[in-house]
Motif scaffolding. Sequence first.
Motif, PDB file in Angstrom:
ATOM      1  N   SER A 119       0.841  -1.198   0.000  1.00 52.11           N
ATOM      2  CA  SER A 119       0.000   0.000   0.000  1.00 52.11           C
ATOM      3  C   SER A 119       0.868   1.237   0.000  1.00 52.11           C
ATOM      4  N   PRO A 120       0.483   2.302  -0.765  1.00 51.26           N
ATOM      5  CA  PRO A 120       1.296   3.504  -0.824  1.00 51.26           C
ATOM      6  C   PRO A 120       1.251   4.286   0.475  1.00 51.26           C
ATOM      7  N   SER A 121       0.288   3.965   1.324  1.00 53.17           N
ATOM      8  CA  SER A 121       0.194   4.681   2.583  1.00 53.17           C
ATOM      9  C   SER A 121      -0.210   3.719   3.674  1.00 53.17           C
ATOM     10  N   SER A 122      -0.005   4.121   4.895  1.00 55.80           N
ATOM     11  CA  SER A 122      -0.347   3.275   6.024  1.00 55.80           C
ATOM     12  C   SER A 122      -1.854   3.165   6.142  1.00 55.80           C
ATOM     13  N   PRO A 123      -2.343   2.115   6.832  1.00 57.63           N
ATOM     14  CA  PRO A 123      -3.795   1.951   6.969  1.00 57.63           C
ATOM     15  C   PRO A 123      -4.465   3.116   7.681  1.00 57.63           C
ATOM     16  N   THR A 124      -3.701   3.870   8.460  1.00 60.81           N
ATOM     17  CA  THR A 124      -4.288   4.982   9.217  1.00 60.81           C
ATOM     18  C   THR A 124      -4.244   6.303   8.459  1.00 60.81           C
ATOM     19  N   SER A 125      -3.671   6.328   7.259  1.00 59.01           N
ATOM     20  CA  SER A 125      -3.587   7.577   6.507  1.00 59.01           C
ATOM     21  C   SER A 125      -4.972   7.979   6.014  1.00 59.01           C
ATOM     22  N   PRO A 126      -5.247   9.318   5.918  1.00 54.28           N
ATOM     23  CA  PRO A 126      -6.577   9.776   5.505  1.00 54.28           C
ATOM     24  C   PRO A 126      -6.915   9.380   4.080  1.00 54.28           C
ATOM     25  N   LYS A 127      -8.170   9.008   3.866  1.00 55.27           N
ATOM     26  CA  LYS A 127      -8.620   8.607   2.535  1.00 55.27           C
ATOM     27  C   LYS A 127      -9.974   9.231   2.263  1.00 55.27           C
ATOM     28  N   PHE A 128     -10.319   9.368   0.978  1.00 53.99           N
ATOM     29  CA  PHE A 128     -11.641   9.853   0.612  1.00 53.99           C
ATOM     30  C   PHE A 128     -12.692   8.830   1.034  1.00 53.99           C
ATOM     31  N   GLY A 129     -13.864   9.327   1.403  1.00 56.48           N
ATOM     32  CA  GLY A 129     -14.936   8.446   1.818  1.00 56.48           C
ATOM     33  C   GLY A 129     -14.900   8.054   3.273  1.00 56.48           C
ATOM     34  N   LYS A 130     -13.928   8.573   4.049  1.00 58.14           N
ATOM     35  CA  LYS A 130     -13.795   8.252   5.458  1.00 58.14           C
ATOM     36  C   LYS A 130     -14.075   9.477   6.317  1.00 58.14           C
ATOM     37  N   ALA A 131     -14.823   9.282   7.397  1.00 64.49           N
ATOM     38  CA  ALA A 131     -15.206  10.400   8.256  1.00 64.49           C
ATOM     39  C   ALA A 131     -14.006  11.051   8.914  1.00 64.49           C
ATOM     40  N   ASP A 132     -13.000  10.255   9.288  1.00 60.92           N
ATOM     41  CA  ASP A 132     -11.835  10.820   9.983  1.00 60.92           C
ATOM     42  C   ASP A 132     -10.855  11.500   9.033  1.00 60.92           C
ATOM     43  N   SER A 133     -11.220  11.607   7.756  1.00 59.99           N
ATOM     44  CA  SER A 133     -10.361  12.301   6.792  1.00 59.99           C
ATOM     45  C   SER A 133     -10.626  13.809   6.786  1.00 59.99           C
ATOM     46  N   TYR A 134     -11.620  14.245   7.585  1.00 59.27           N
ATOM     47  CA  TYR A 134     -11.977  15.659   7.616  1.00 59.27           C
ATOM     48  C   TYR A 134     -12.051  16.157   9.057  1.00 59.27           C
ATOM     49  N   GLU A 135     -11.530  17.346   9.258  1.00 59.21           N
ATOM     50  CA  GLU A 135     -11.533  17.968  10.580  1.00 59.21           C
ATOM     51  C   GLU A 135     -12.557  19.104  10.603  1.00 59.21           C
ATOM     52  N   LYS A 136     -13.481  19.060  11.577  1.00 58.50           N
ATOM     53  CA  LYS A 136     -14.463  20.134  11.722  1.00 58.50           C
ATOM     54  C   LYS A 136     -13.813  21.333  12.399  1.00 58.50           C
ATOM     55  N   LEU A 137     -13.982  22.505  11.812  1.00 53.58           N
ATOM     56  CA  LEU A 137     -13.384  23.720  12.360  1.00 53.58           C
ATOM     57  C   LEU A 137     -14.399  24.580  13.096  1.00 53.58           C
ATOM     58  N   ILE A 199     -19.828  10.672   2.649  1.00 57.94           N
ATOM     59  CA  ILE A 199     -19.462   9.777   3.752  1.00 57.94           C
ATOM     60  C   ILE A 199     -20.744   9.280   4.404  1.00 57.94           C
ATOM     61  N   HIS A 200     -20.911   7.980   4.439  1.00 57.77           N
ATOM     62  CA  HIS A 200     -22.139   7.391   4.984  1.00 57.77           C
ATOM     63  C   HIS A 200     -21.791   6.544   6.202  1.00 57.77           C
ATOM     64  N   THR A 201     -22.355   6.906   7.343  1.00 58.55           N
ATOM     65  CA  THR A 201     -22.221   6.097   8.552  1.00 58.55           C
ATOM     66  C   THR A 201     -23.619   5.721   9.023  1.00 58.55           C
TER      67      THR A 201
END
Length: 464
Positions: A119-137, A199-201
């Motif tokens: 994988s080009p990035s670790s499993p914990t790296s941010p990805k599209f479609g994931k809730a933790d890929s965005y920070e609420k300001l 993002i669907h949860t």
Amino acid sequence: MCDLMPAAQPAEKIGKMKKLRRTLSESFSRIAFKKEDSGFDEICVTKMSTRSCQGSDSLIKPLDTIPEDRKVQRTQSGFDPFEKPAGQVKRVHSENNACINAKSSSSGKESPKLRRHSSPSSPTSPKFGKADSYEKLEKLGEGSYATVYKGKSKVNGKLVALKVIRLQEEEGTPFTAIREASLLKGLKHTNIVLLHDIIHTKETLTLVFEYVHTDLCQYMDKHPGGLHPDNVRLFLFQLLRGLSYTHQRYILHRDLKPQNLLISDTGELKLADFGLARAKSVPSHTYSNEVVTLWYRPPDVLLGSTDYSTCLDMWGVGCIFVEMIQGVAAFPGMKDIQDQLERIFLVLGTPSEETWPGVHSLPHFKPDRFTVYSPKKLRQAWNKLGYVDHAEELASRFLQCFPKNRLSAQAALHHEYFSHLPPRLWELPDMSSIFTVPSIKLQPESGDSIQVCSKSKATSNSKH
């Protein structure tokens, strides 16, 4: 004689089976020969990945590196009816990328076994479609079924707007959210807000939009008394440009108002909030008349009509146009639908069968309930329309009580009101902003120019 027949039948079958095996063997030999002759030492199969295979000598060659005599010949038209345009290909996110190595012709050795790509990035790296890929300001606003936040993408560091829609287990996903997401996925235009991600949860559905720092309502509140005429022209041109794009695709916005028109820091206007939008691919008489905020709702819808088309949006355009120039809402009804209609008829005249064929058949039209008004010139109601060339005539083409008389977005773009703009604006691709044309820029609003003057005077006084 009859006893010998069963013995001869199996021998004949065995002969046929042997012949079939020889034929298949020869066929596989020819296939293997062609594979070796092609020079393809390895076949790499990967899902949605442009990464090369680790530890491999070579991959499938791109088309332009294959010898001319081995390229697949297209038909004379060059059109493949089974080939999807690049924009229609659905992207599938998958980590199951694998290289399948075929037998190498050069080494003659067996290919390595199936192995996964790293994988080009670790499993914990941010990805599209994931809730933790965005920070609420910060929270920007809250509605009946959604809350909008300013956010930041951890994928690319860009600012985004997060529209978080609350899901109720017994009610499911709100139809407005489904409609907005499905429509926006297919709309790609610089004057329509861009949907980045979904993002669907279990608890929420989040639509991730490009971040635009203000809207036309806030912009007009910041600059009361009417906007600079040149800026009104540029805002209206962009609104019509985006609306023409959607109408050509048989989509009605159905909720045009200043709050749903976003304004970027460069002056770019973007249509937003397609929660009430509706695709009109075929004629229909079942639309709801509970659409469009009251002040921007056309008289036909106020009177209960459910048979409408793109003319519904064009009434809203006229109301917004007047508001930008005059600095106040065109028809600010304060009580109910009756009050709203009275305000409209006071300016445009109370309709009759002569001025509006079919008005008497509308569910809520009761002639005895309305005062009979005669139509007035628009500048009598909004005097600033008379100060701008062709503004009153264009506004009157939008604000027609009879729906079929309203000017379309495409036709409005070619109205004389826009004759001073550079011709290049009509040639821009859908995804190109009007501000890419060098001579196009917003002018300082009257309040801005006063502030600039006061600052310059203060600076000059300080120098002395």
